[in-house]
Design a protein around this motif. Sequence first.
Motif, PDB file in Angstrom:
ATOM      1  N   TYR A  68       2.529  -6.484  -2.537  1.00  0.00           N
ATOM      2  CA  TYR A  68       2.163  -6.673  -3.944  1.00  0.00           C
ATOM      3  C   TYR A  68       3.329  -6.316  -4.865  1.00  0.00           C
TER       4      TYR A  68
ATOM      5  N   THR B 169      -2.719   3.866  -3.811  1.00  0.00           N
ATOM      6  CA  THR B 169      -3.625   4.956  -4.208  1.00  0.00           C
ATOM      7  C   THR B 169      -4.842   4.998  -3.293  1.00  0.00           C
ATOM      8  N   PHE B 170      -5.381   3.816  -2.957  1.00  0.00           N
ATOM      9  CA  PHE B 170      -6.518   3.748  -2.037  1.00  0.00           C
ATOM     10  C   PHE B 170      -6.121   4.304  -0.676  1.00  0.00           C
TER      11      PHE B 170
ATOM     12  N   TYR C 191      -2.562  -0.365   4.232  1.00  0.00           N
ATOM     13  CA  TYR C 191      -2.583  -0.192   2.777  1.00  0.00           C
ATOM     14  C   TYR C 191      -1.158  -0.033   2.239  1.00  0.00           C
TER      15      TYR C 191
ATOM     16  N   ILE D  26      -0.043  -0.477  -6.875  1.00  0.00           N
ATOM     17  CA  ILE D  26      -0.453   0.910  -7.159  1.00  0.00           C
ATOM     18  C   ILE D  26      -1.866   1.159  -6.639  1.00  0.00           C
ATOM     19  N   ASN D  27      -2.760   0.204  -6.864  1.00  0.00           N
ATOM     20  CA  ASN D  27      -4.154   0.348  -6.399  1.00  0.00           C
ATOM     21  C   ASN D  27      -4.219   0.490  -4.886  1.00  0.00           C
ATOM     22  N   SER D  28      -3.469  -0.348  -4.179  1.00  0.00           N
ATOM     23  CA  SER D  28      -3.496  -0.314  -2.720  1.00  0.00           C
ATOM     24  C   SER D  28      -2.941   0.999  -2.185  1.00  0.00           C
TER      25      SER D  28
ATOM     26  N   GLU E  40       3.079  -8.033  -8.445  1.00  0.00           N
ATOM     27  CA  GLU E  40       1.724  -7.607  -8.824  1.00  0.00           C
ATOM     28  C   GLU E  40       1.660  -6.085  -8.720  1.00  0.00           C
TER      29      GLU E  40
ATOM     30  N   GLY F 267       0.607  -2.647  -0.259  1.00  0.00           N
ATOM     31  CA  GLY F 267       1.234  -2.200  -1.498  1.00  0.00           C
ATOM     32  C   GLY F 267       2.663  -2.706  -1.626  1.00  0.00           C
TER      33      GLY F 267
ATOM     34  N   GLN G  61       0.321  -3.533 -10.481  1.00  0.00           N
ATOM     35  CA  GLN G  61      -0.922  -2.761 -10.541  1.00  0.00           C
ATOM     36  C   GLN G  61      -1.693  -2.857  -9.234  1.00  0.00           C
ATOM     37  N   SER G  62      -1.674  -4.038  -8.612  1.00  0.00           N
ATOM     38  CA  SER G  62      -2.335  -4.196  -7.305  1.00  0.00           C
ATOM     39  C   SER G  62      -1.630  -3.338  -6.258  1.00  0.00           C
TER      40      SER G  62
END
Length: 315
Positions: free
Chosen positions: A120, A134-135, A113, A130-132, A125, A117, A127-128
Amino acid sequence: IEMKIWQKLSSDEYAFRQPFLQEAAYEMQFEADLKKQHQIIAEFITKNYSDNPRYYANQVYHYEKAGMIEETISALNLAIEYTRSTFKNQKALEFINKYLEIADDEKDKIKMYLIKGEIYNLIGEVQSAINSLTFGLGASTIAELYNAQAPMLAKLGDIFQKQGKIEKALSVLNQSIAIAIHQKNDDVQAEANVSKGRALWSIGKYDDALDALKHAITSSKQAGNKETEALAYYYNGIVYRDTNKYDEAVKLYQTSLDIFREIKNDRLATYPLYDLAVVYQYQGRLDESWEYFSKAADVYEQIGYQSGLSAALLN
């Protein structure tokens, strides 16, 4: 049960009672044979082409089709490392997603992850990214793998400070630094302190910025991380430039440039090259300024950085 499946035609001859049973049996046999063929091919590639990155994807494919999970994961690690190093980022993301689908080890998945991140973020990318990250942080909390959080927090903090979310960035970076100090992880301490220094510089807290960057230099030297060390010297130079201490800024930029040249990182070497040209321009040293703008422009042209090239030539 056997009598319901088979129909005896003669003393030594049987047939399936239902056609679909015959098809299912043949399919099972075919699947087993096919898996064996994939295994043979995968092992042949591994034995004969293990040093050839062009065949990493083939290894992944055939080991997966053979149902050999451990070997598939090993091949995926090689494929991910190779595609990242050659900037084939979309392919790297595909391999990472496959890794996350089949791997069981939570610690290794959390590491993926982080890598996802980083990729990305590299390709814009955000936001992708940040999502990765954060996950990954969530997964590490569930798995109680808190030591895995420091590098993800450092990367998130770097993204937030680039977005201008300074309060959020500093909060996250301080968490990262605290965990990294506890772990004695000099690499992460250095990376997080560079981002912290940049965040503090951006809001005019110059003394605090210099303190963070000083810690970054110390940690990066202890970790043997030349790239982060050079970046820390470079951002130190920016702080001194913005406080009109041009001579100190020049020394720090030159130190940064020397290290980038030592590790042969031409792209990052353009940072101090360009800023040296700017400072020389401020000081009225126009011949030296033009020399450094020209050097920066040469590298920008080599790496295809058009906007940087235009800026250098306009000066």
